[in-house]
Design a protein around this motif. Structure first.
Motif, short mmCIF file in Angstrom:
data_model
loop_
_atom_site.label_atom_id
_atom_site.label_comp_id
_atom_site.label_asym_id
_atom_site.label_seq_id
_atom_site.Cartn_x
_atom_site.Cartn_y
_atom_site.Cartn_z
N LEU A 149 0.84 -1.19 0.00
CA LEU A 149 0.00 0.00 0.00
C LEU A 149 0.88 1.25 0.00
CD1 LEU A 149 -2.65 -1.14 2.64
CD2 LEU A 149 -2.93 -1.08 0.16
N ASN A 150 0.38 2.31 -0.57
CA ASN A 150 1.10 3.57 -0.65
C ASN A 150 1.40 4.12 0.75
OD1 ASN A 150 0.78 6.70 -0.66
ND2 ASN A 150 1.45 6.15 -2.72
N ARG A 151 2.62 4.60 0.95
CA ARG A 151 3.03 5.10 2.26
C ARG A 151 2.18 6.30 2.69
NH1 ARG A 151 8.81 7.53 3.34
NH2 ARG A 151 8.22 8.22 1.30
N GLY A 152 1.85 7.17 1.75
CA GLY A 152 1.00 8.32 2.06
C GLY A 152 -0.38 7.88 2.54
N TYR A 153 -0.90 6.85 1.90
CA TYR A 153 -2.20 6.29 2.30
C TYR A 153 -2.12 5.74 3.72
CZ TYR A 153 -6.27 3.20 2.29
OH TYR A 153 -7.44 2.57 2.62
N LEU A 154 -1.06 4.99 4.00
CA LEU A 154 -0.88 4.42 5.34
C LEU A 154 -0.75 5.53 6.38
CD1 LEU A 154 1.59 1.55 4.43
CD2 LEU A 154 -0.80 1.28 5.14
N SER A 155 -0.02 6.58 6.05
CA SER A 155 0.15 7.70 6.96
C SER A 155 -1.18 8.39 7.24
CB SER A 155 1.14 8.70 6.37
OG SER A 155 1.26 9.84 7.20
N ARG A 156 -1.99 8.57 6.19
CA ARG A 156 -3.30 9.20 6.38
C ARG A 156 -4.22 8.34 7.24
NH1 ARG A 156 -2.24 10.32 1.06
NH2 ARG A 156 -3.74 8.81 0.27
N ILE A 157 -4.13 7.03 7.09
CA ILE A 157 -4.93 6.14 7.95
C ILE A 157 -4.49 6.33 9.40
CG2 ILE A 157 -5.24 3.73 8.67
CD1 ILE A 157 -5.58 2.94 5.83
N GLU A 158 -3.19 6.29 9.65
CA GLU A 158 -2.68 6.41 11.02
C GLU A 158 -3.06 7.74 11.65
OE1 GLU A 158 1.50 5.63 11.31
OE2 GLU A 158 1.22 3.47 11.07
N ARG A 159 -3.13 8.79 10.86
CA ARG A 159 -3.49 10.11 11.38
C ARG A 159 -5.00 10.31 11.49
NH1 ARG A 159 -1.18 14.06 7.64
NH2 ARG A 159 -0.91 12.33 6.19
N GLY A 160 -5.76 9.30 11.11
CA GLY A 160 -7.22 9.39 11.24
C GLY A 160 -7.89 10.19 10.14
N LEU A 161 -7.18 10.41 9.04
CA LEU A 161 -7.75 11.19 7.94
C LEU A 161 -8.58 10.34 6.99
CD1 LEU A 161 -4.65 13.42 7.15
CD2 LEU A 161 -6.62 13.96 8.60
N ILE A 162 -8.44 9.03 7.08
CA ILE A 162 -9.24 8.11 6.27
C ILE A 162 -10.20 7.40 7.22
CG2 ILE A 162 -9.20 6.04 4.82
CD1 ILE A 162 -6.55 7.05 3.68
N HIS A 163 -11.48 7.68 7.04
CA HIS A 163 -12.49 7.18 7.97
C HIS A 163 -13.07 5.84 7.56
CE1 HIS A 163 -12.22 10.97 10.04
NE2 HIS A 163 -12.36 11.59 8.88
N GLU A 164 -12.94 5.50 6.29
CA GLU A 164 -13.40 4.20 5.81
C GLU A 164 -12.38 3.65 4.83
OE1 GLU A 164 -17.35 3.75 4.42
OE2 GLU A 164 -18.22 4.84 6.09
N SER A 165 -12.17 2.35 4.91
CA SER A 165 -11.22 1.71 4.01
C SER A 165 -11.79 0.36 3.58
CB SER A 165 -9.89 1.50 4.73
OG SER A 165 -8.94 0.93 3.87
N ALA A 166 -11.34 -0.10 2.45
CA ALA A 166 -11.79 -1.41 1.97
C ALA A 166 -11.36 -2.48 2.97
CB ALA A 166 -11.19 -1.69 0.60
N ASP A 167 -12.25 -3.40 3.21
CA ASP A 167 -12.00 -4.50 4.14
C ASP A 167 -10.68 -5.21 3.82
OD1 ASP A 167 -12.87 -6.41 6.25
OD2 ASP A 167 -13.01 -7.79 4.56
N GLN A 168 -10.42 -5.45 2.55
CA GLN A 168 -9.20 -6.18 2.16
C GLN A 168 -7.95 -5.39 2.53
OE1 GLN A 168 -8.89 -9.34 1.24
NE2 GLN A 168 -6.71 -8.97 1.46
N ARG A 169 -7.99 -4.08 2.41
CA ARG A 169 -6.82 -3.27 2.78
C ARG A 169 -6.55 -3.37 4.27
NH1 ARG A 169 -7.47 2.25 -0.78
NH2 ARG A 169 -6.95 1.28 -2.77
N VAL A 170 -7.60 -3.32 5.07
CA VAL A 170 -7.43 -3.44 6.52
C VAL A 170 -6.89 -4.82 6.88
CG1 VAL A 170 -8.64 -3.41 8.74
CG2 VAL A 170 -9.14 -1.66 7.04
N ARG A 171 -7.38 -5.84 6.21
CA ARG A 171 -6.88 -7.20 6.45
C ARG A 171 -5.40 -7.30 6.06
NH1 ARG A 171 -10.58 -10.99 7.65
NH2 ARG A 171 -12.76 -10.43 7.35
N THR A 172 -5.02 -6.64 4.99
CA THR A 172 -3.62 -6.66 4.55
C THR A 172 -2.73 -6.00 5.61
OG1 THR A 172 -4.27 -6.62 2.23
CG2 THR A 172 -2.05 -5.86 2.74
#
Length: 71
Positions: A30-53
């Motif tokens: 997964l893209n590092r920027g995407y992971l960073s945004r998830i960690e900072r709480g900027l992404i409120h919903e994500s595909a189930d498969q991404r979270v499992r990954t």
């Protein structure tokens, strides 16, 4: 299907394992920027498969890094 990732939990687990964001990127593909945004709480919903990954890379159950829907 989408789930609500718990960004601070992902960051805590990653840091506790002394894993860099680059390492998590390498393990998940997964893209590092995407992971960073998830960690900072900027992404409120994500595909189930991404979270499992992410959970697989951190060697935790998906429930450890998702938020329950509060009703």
């Amino acid at each position: 299907m989408s789930v609500k990732p718990d960004g601070p939990a992902i960051r805590r687990i990653r840091r506790a394992q002394m894993m860099s964001l680059r390492s998590l990127q390498a393990l998940t593909g997964l893209n590092r920027g995407y992971l960073s945004r998830i960690e900072r709480g900027l992404i409120h919903e994500s595909a189930d498969q991404r979270v499992r990954t992410i959970a697989n890379a951190l060697q935790v159950k998906p429930a450890a890094i998702t938020q329950e829907e509060k009703t």
